[in-house]
Scaffold this motif. Sequence first.
Motif, short mmCIF file in Angstrom:
data_model
loop_
_atom_site.label_atom_id
_atom_site.label_comp_id
_atom_site.label_asym_id
_atom_site.label_seq_id
_atom_site.Cartn_x
_atom_site.Cartn_y
_atom_site.Cartn_z
N TYR A 168 75.75 29.98 121.78
CA TYR A 168 75.91 30.98 122.82
C TYR A 168 75.28 30.44 124.10
CZ TYR A 168 76.81 34.45 119.14
OH TYR A 168 77.33 35.15 118.09
N GLN A 227 73.46 32.13 127.65
CA GLN A 227 72.89 33.36 128.21
C GLN A 227 72.80 33.20 129.72
OE1 GLN A 227 71.42 36.41 127.13
NE2 GLN A 227 70.89 36.81 129.25
N GLY A 247 72.40 39.03 133.31
CA GLY A 247 73.26 40.20 133.38
C GLY A 247 74.53 40.11 132.56
N MET A 248 74.74 38.99 131.86
CA MET A 248 76.00 38.82 131.14
C MET A 248 75.83 38.80 129.63
SD MET A 248 78.04 36.17 133.57
CE MET A 248 79.62 36.68 132.93
N GLY A 249 74.64 38.98 129.14
CA GLY A 249 74.45 38.93 127.70
C GLY A 249 74.72 37.54 127.16
N LEU A 250 74.84 37.45 125.87
CA LEU A 250 75.11 36.19 125.20
C LEU A 250 76.62 36.04 125.03
CD1 LEU A 250 72.35 36.45 122.48
CD2 LEU A 250 72.48 34.66 124.20
N LEU A 292 79.75 33.71 123.43
CA LEU A 292 80.00 32.74 122.37
C LEU A 292 80.78 31.55 122.91
CD1 LEU A 292 79.78 32.20 119.29
CD2 LEU A 292 81.97 33.38 119.06
N TYR A 301 81.95 28.28 117.37
CA TYR A 301 81.30 28.65 116.13
C TYR A 301 81.92 27.88 114.97
CZ TYR A 301 85.29 31.75 115.13
OH TYR A 301 86.55 32.25 114.89
N PHE A 352 71.72 29.05 123.25
CA PHE A 352 71.13 29.43 121.97
C PHE A 352 72.05 29.00 120.84
CE2 PHE A 352 67.45 31.84 123.03
CZ PHE A 352 67.70 32.37 124.28
N ILE A 405 71.51 37.52 112.11
CA ILE A 405 71.68 36.21 112.73
C ILE A 405 70.31 35.69 113.13
CG2 ILE A 405 72.63 35.02 114.73
CD1 ILE A 405 74.93 36.98 114.65
N PHE A 426 68.31 32.99 115.44
CA PHE A 426 68.49 32.20 116.65
C PHE A 426 67.44 31.11 116.77
CE2 PHE A 426 71.74 34.37 119.10
CZ PHE A 426 71.76 35.64 118.55
N GLY A 427 67.82 30.02 117.43
CA GLY A 427 66.85 29.05 117.88
C GLY A 427 66.12 29.56 119.10
N GLU A 428 65.19 28.77 119.62
CA GLU A 428 64.35 29.22 120.72
C GLU A 428 65.01 29.03 122.08
OE1 GLU A 428 59.84 28.96 118.98
OE2 GLU A 428 60.55 27.33 120.26
N TRP A 434 66.98 25.30 127.87
CA TRP A 434 67.20 25.59 129.28
C TRP A 434 67.84 24.36 129.94
CZ3 TRP A 434 64.30 28.71 126.55
CH2 TRP A 434 64.07 30.02 127.01
N TYR A 483 68.91 43.23 118.92
CA TYR A 483 67.97 42.11 118.96
C TYR A 483 66.94 42.35 120.05
CZ TYR A 483 71.14 39.61 115.95
OH TYR A 483 71.91 39.24 114.89
N LYS A 497 61.39 32.59 123.79
CA LYS A 497 61.32 32.73 122.33
C LYS A 497 62.72 32.98 121.78
CE LYS A 497 56.63 34.55 122.12
NZ LYS A 497 55.77 35.66 121.63
N SER A 498 62.85 32.90 120.45
CA SER A 498 64.15 33.20 119.83
C SER A 498 64.41 34.69 119.85
CB SER A 498 64.14 32.76 118.37
OG SER A 498 63.71 31.44 118.23
N PHE A 553 78.22 40.59 122.75
CA PHE A 553 76.93 41.08 123.21
C PHE A 553 77.06 41.89 124.49
CE2 PHE A 553 73.50 39.26 120.69
CZ PHE A 553 74.17 38.30 119.94
N GLY A 554 76.18 42.86 124.62
CA GLY A 554 76.02 43.55 125.89
C GLY A 554 75.10 42.73 126.80
N GLY A 555 74.94 43.20 128.04
CA GLY A 555 74.13 42.45 129.01
C GLY A 555 72.63 42.62 128.83
#
Lengths: 115, 112
Positions: free
Chosen positions: A35, A37, A40-43, A45, A48, A90, A104, A106-108, A111, B36, B42-43, B102-104
Amino acid sequence: NAGVTQTPKFQVLKTGQSMTLQCAQDMNHEYMSWYRQDPGMGLRLIHYSVGAGITDQGEVPNGYNVSRSTTEDFPLRLLSAAPSQTSVYFCASSRQGSHSGNTIYFGEGSWLTVV
Amino acid sequence: ILNVEQSPQSLHVQEGDSTNFTCSFPSSNFYALHWYRWETAKSPEALFVMTLNGDEKKKGRISATLNTKEGYSYLYIKGSQPEDSATYLCASVKAAGNKLTFGGGTRVLVKP
Protein backbone atom coordinates in the motif's frame (compact mmCIF):
# COMPACT_ATOMS: atom_id res chain seq x y z
CA ASN A 1 8.65 -13.14 16.18
CA ALA A 2 9.63 -10.47 13.65
CA GLY A 3 6.23 -10.25 11.89
CA VAL A 4 6.43 -8.10 8.74
CA THR A 5 9.81 -6.52 8.07
CA GLN A 6 10.32 -3.76 5.53
CA THR A 7 13.55 -2.20 4.34
CA PRO A 8 14.73 0.47 3.90
CA LYS A 9 12.87 2.68 6.36
CA PHE A 10 13.93 5.90 4.63
CA GLN A 11 15.14 6.51 1.09
CA VAL A 12 15.74 9.52 -1.11
CA LEU A 13 15.81 8.89 -4.85
CA LYS A 14 16.47 11.04 -7.86
CA THR A 15 13.87 11.15 -10.61
CA GLY A 16 14.45 8.27 -13.02
CA GLN A 17 16.29 6.04 -10.58
CA SER A 18 15.02 2.57 -9.80
CA MET A 19 14.93 0.84 -6.47
CA THR A 20 13.41 -2.10 -4.63
CA LEU A 21 11.56 -2.00 -1.34
CA GLN A 22 12.01 -5.28 0.46
CA CYS A 23 9.29 -7.01 2.47
CA ALA A 24 9.53 -10.26 4.39
CA GLN A 25 7.15 -12.00 6.77
CA ASP A 26 7.82 -14.97 9.01
CA MET A 27 4.23 -15.94 9.78
CA ASN A 28 3.77 -18.27 6.79
CA HIS A 29 1.05 -15.97 5.47
CA GLU A 30 -0.26 -16.64 1.98
CA TYR A 31 -1.52 -13.11 1.33
CA MET A 32 0.82 -10.17 0.97
CA SER A 33 0.26 -6.69 -0.36
CA TRP A 34 1.78 -3.25 -0.82
CA TYR A 35 0.00 0.00 0.00
CA ARG A 36 0.96 3.62 -0.26
CA GLN A 37 -0.18 6.23 2.25
CA ASP A 38 -0.66 9.80 1.11
CA PRO A 39 -2.07 12.60 3.28
CA GLY A 40 -5.87 12.55 3.42
CA MET A 41 -6.12 9.60 1.03
CA GLY A 42 -5.88 6.61 3.31
CA LEU A 43 -4.01 3.52 2.24
CA ARG A 44 -4.20 2.67 -1.45
CA LEU A 45 -3.45 -0.82 -2.72
CA ILE A 46 -0.60 -1.03 -5.24
CA HIS A 47 -0.17 -4.78 -5.82
CA TYR A 48 -1.07 -7.91 -3.95
CA SER A 49 -0.32 -11.62 -3.96
CA VAL A 50 -2.46 -14.57 -2.91
CA GLY A 51 0.46 -16.97 -2.82
CA ALA A 52 3.90 -17.73 -4.19
CA GLY A 53 4.00 -17.23 -7.95
CA ILE A 54 0.73 -15.27 -8.05
CA THR A 55 0.45 -11.49 -8.14
CA ASP A 56 -2.22 -9.04 -9.19
CA GLN A 57 -2.71 -5.31 -9.55
CA GLY A 58 -4.39 -3.13 -6.99
CA GLU A 59 -5.78 0.35 -7.24
CA VAL A 60 -2.61 2.25 -8.18
CA PRO A 61 -0.17 -0.18 -9.87
CA ASN A 62 1.39 2.09 -12.49
CA GLY A 63 5.13 2.59 -12.08
CA TYR A 64 5.53 -0.42 -9.77
CA ASN A 65 6.42 -4.05 -10.27
CA VAL A 66 6.20 -7.00 -7.89
CA SER A 67 7.14 -10.67 -7.78
CA ARG A 68 6.47 -13.45 -5.29
CA SER A 69 9.00 -16.22 -5.70
CA THR A 70 8.69 -17.40 -2.10
CA THR A 71 5.95 -17.29 0.55
CA GLU A 72 8.11 -15.10 2.77
CA ASP A 73 9.19 -12.31 0.40
CA PHE A 74 7.28 -9.74 -1.64
CA PRO A 75 9.55 -7.02 -3.02
CA LEU A 76 8.17 -3.85 -4.64
CA ARG A 77 10.18 -2.35 -7.49
CA LEU A 78 9.99 1.25 -8.61
CA LEU A 79 11.00 1.11 -12.25
CA SER A 80 11.76 4.80 -12.89
CA ALA A 81 11.05 6.93 -9.85
CA ALA A 82 8.88 10.02 -10.22
CA PRO A 83 8.13 12.79 -7.69
CA SER A 84 4.50 11.53 -7.62
CA GLN A 85 5.81 8.36 -6.00
CA THR A 86 6.94 10.27 -2.92
CA SER A 87 4.92 8.53 -0.23
CA VAL A 88 4.96 6.18 2.72
CA TYR A 89 4.83 2.55 1.62
CA PHE A 90 3.44 -0.26 3.75
CA CYS A 91 3.80 -3.96 3.21
CA ALA A 92 1.12 -6.16 4.76
CA SER A 93 0.31 -9.84 5.13
CA SER A 94 -2.53 -12.01 6.34
CA ARG A 95 -3.06 -15.71 6.75
CA GLN A 96 -4.56 -18.06 4.23
CA GLY A 97 -8.24 -17.59 3.54
CA SER A 98 -8.38 -14.07 2.24
CA HIS A 99 -7.69 -10.57 3.38
CA SER A 100 -11.38 -10.20 4.02
CA GLY A 101 -12.10 -11.46 7.50
CA ASN A 102 -8.54 -11.94 8.70
CA THR A 103 -6.42 -9.50 10.61
CA ILE A 104 -3.80 -7.82 8.45
CA TYR A 105 -0.31 -7.33 9.81
CA PHE A 106 1.61 -4.31 8.58
CA GLY A 107 5.27 -3.48 8.39
CA GLU A 108 6.55 -0.25 9.91
CA GLY A 109 6.53 1.64 6.64
CA SER A 110 9.13 2.93 4.21
CA TRP A 111 9.38 6.69 3.72
CA LEU A 112 10.36 7.41 0.13
CA THR A 113 11.16 10.85 -1.27
CA VAL A 114 11.77 11.34 -4.99
CA VAL A 115 13.50 14.60 -5.90
CA ILE B 1 -21.60 5.73 -1.02
CA LEU B 2 -19.00 4.61 -3.53
CA ASN B 3 -15.91 4.99 -1.36
CA VAL B 4 -15.01 4.59 2.25
CA GLU B 5 -15.26 7.90 4.05
CA GLN B 6 -14.20 8.83 7.55
CA SER B 7 -15.28 11.84 9.51
CA PRO B 8 -14.07 14.03 10.93
CA GLN B 9 -10.60 14.17 9.36
CA SER B 10 -9.13 15.31 12.66
CA LEU B 11 -10.25 15.62 16.22
CA HIS B 12 -8.84 17.35 19.30
CA VAL B 13 -9.98 15.80 22.58
CA GLN B 14 -9.28 16.82 26.14
CA GLU B 15 -7.73 14.14 28.30
CA GLY B 16 -10.46 12.26 30.14
CA ASP B 17 -13.19 13.10 27.64
CA SER B 18 -14.88 10.44 25.52
CA THR B 19 -15.16 10.76 21.77
CA ASN B 20 -16.38 8.94 18.71
CA PHE B 21 -16.03 9.15 14.96
CA THR B 22 -17.52 7.58 11.88
CA CYS B 23 -16.62 5.30 9.01
CA SER B 24 -19.10 5.17 6.10
CA PHE B 25 -18.82 2.45 3.50
CA PRO B 26 -20.79 0.95 0.60
CA SER B 27 -23.49 -1.30 2.09
CA SER B 28 -23.96 -3.40 -1.06
CA ASN B 29 -22.00 -6.66 -1.17
CA PHE B 30 -20.52 -5.94 2.24
CA TYR B 31 -18.21 -8.60 3.69
CA ALA B 32 -16.10 -7.12 6.48
CA LEU B 33 -15.05 -3.87 8.11
CA HIS B 34 -11.60 -3.39 9.62
CA TRP B 35 -10.41 -0.76 12.10
CA TYR B 36 -6.70 0.06 12.54
CA ARG B 37 -4.79 2.39 14.79
CA TRP B 38 -1.71 4.02 13.30
CA GLU B 39 0.95 6.03 15.08
CA THR B 40 3.43 7.75 12.78
CA ALA B 41 6.65 5.73 12.30
CA LYS B 42 4.97 2.58 13.60
CA SER B 43 3.02 -0.25 11.96
CA PRO B 44 -0.75 0.20 11.72
CA GLU B 45 -2.18 -1.99 14.46
CA ALA B 46 -5.35 -4.00 13.97
CA LEU B 47 -8.14 -3.09 16.38
CA PHE B 48 -11.20 -4.89 15.10
CA VAL B 49 -12.48 -6.96 12.21
CA MET B 50 -16.27 -6.87 12.10
CA THR B 51 -18.60 -8.80 9.82
CA LEU B 52 -22.09 -9.00 11.32
CA ASN B 53 -24.75 -6.28 11.35
CA GLY B 54 -25.18 -5.03 14.90
CA ASP B 55 -21.75 -6.31 15.91
CA GLU B 56 -20.10 -4.53 18.82
CA LYS B 57 -16.47 -5.10 19.71
CA LYS B 58 -14.39 -3.77 22.59
CA LYS B 59 -10.69 -3.56 23.34
CA GLY B 60 -9.92 -1.77 26.58
CA ARG B 61 -11.35 1.75 26.35
CA ILE B 62 -11.95 1.48 22.61
CA SER B 63 -15.11 -0.01 21.14
CA ALA B 64 -16.79 -0.15 17.75
CA THR B 65 -20.25 -0.78 16.36
CA LEU B 66 -21.31 -1.85 12.90
CA ASN B 67 -24.44 -1.17 10.84
CA THR B 68 -24.12 -3.02 7.54
CA LYS B 69 -27.60 -2.12 6.30
CA GLU B 70 -26.93 1.62 6.33
CA GLY B 71 -23.19 1.32 5.80
CA TYR B 72 -21.53 2.87 8.81
CA SER B 73 -19.38 2.02 11.79
CA TYR B 74 -18.61 4.10 14.87
CA LEU B 75 -15.41 3.94 16.86
CA TYR B 76 -15.62 5.11 20.47
CA ILE B 77 -12.81 6.06 22.83
CA LYS B 78 -13.86 6.27 26.47
CA GLY B 79 -11.87 8.50 28.82
CA SER B 80 -9.27 9.52 26.21
CA GLN B 81 -5.62 9.42 27.23
CA PRO B 82 -2.60 11.03 25.48
CA GLU B 83 -1.49 7.58 24.32
CA ASP B 84 -4.72 7.33 22.29
CA SER B 85 -3.35 10.03 19.98
CA ALA B 86 -3.08 8.36 16.59
CA THR B 87 -4.73 8.11 13.19
CA TYR B 88 -7.62 5.65 13.14
CA LEU B 89 -8.20 3.96 9.80
CA CYS B 90 -11.18 1.93 8.67
CA ALA B 91 -11.32 -0.33 5.63
CA SER B 92 -14.17 -2.24 4.04
CA VAL B 93 -14.10 -5.46 2.06
CA LYS B 94 -16.64 -6.48 -0.54
CA ALA B 95 -17.93 -10.02 -0.73
CA ALA B 96 -15.53 -12.55 -2.24
CA GLY B 97 -12.87 -9.86 -2.63
CA ASN B 98 -9.32 -9.84 -1.41
CA LYS B 99 -9.01 -6.09 -1.48
CA LEU B 100 -9.54 -3.66 1.33
CA THR B 101 -10.65 -0.13 0.55
CA PHE B 102 -9.38 2.28 3.19
CA GLY B 103 -10.86 5.54 4.32
CA GLY B 104 -8.72 8.65 4.71
CA GLY B 105 -8.44 8.23 8.47
CA THR B 106 -9.42 10.26 11.51
CA ARG B 107 -6.45 11.85 13.24
CA VAL B 108 -7.05 12.06 16.99
CA LEU B 109 -4.99 14.31 19.24
CA VAL B 110 -5.59 14.00 22.98
CA LYS B 111 -4.48 17.07 24.89
CA PRO B 112 -3.33 16.68 28.50
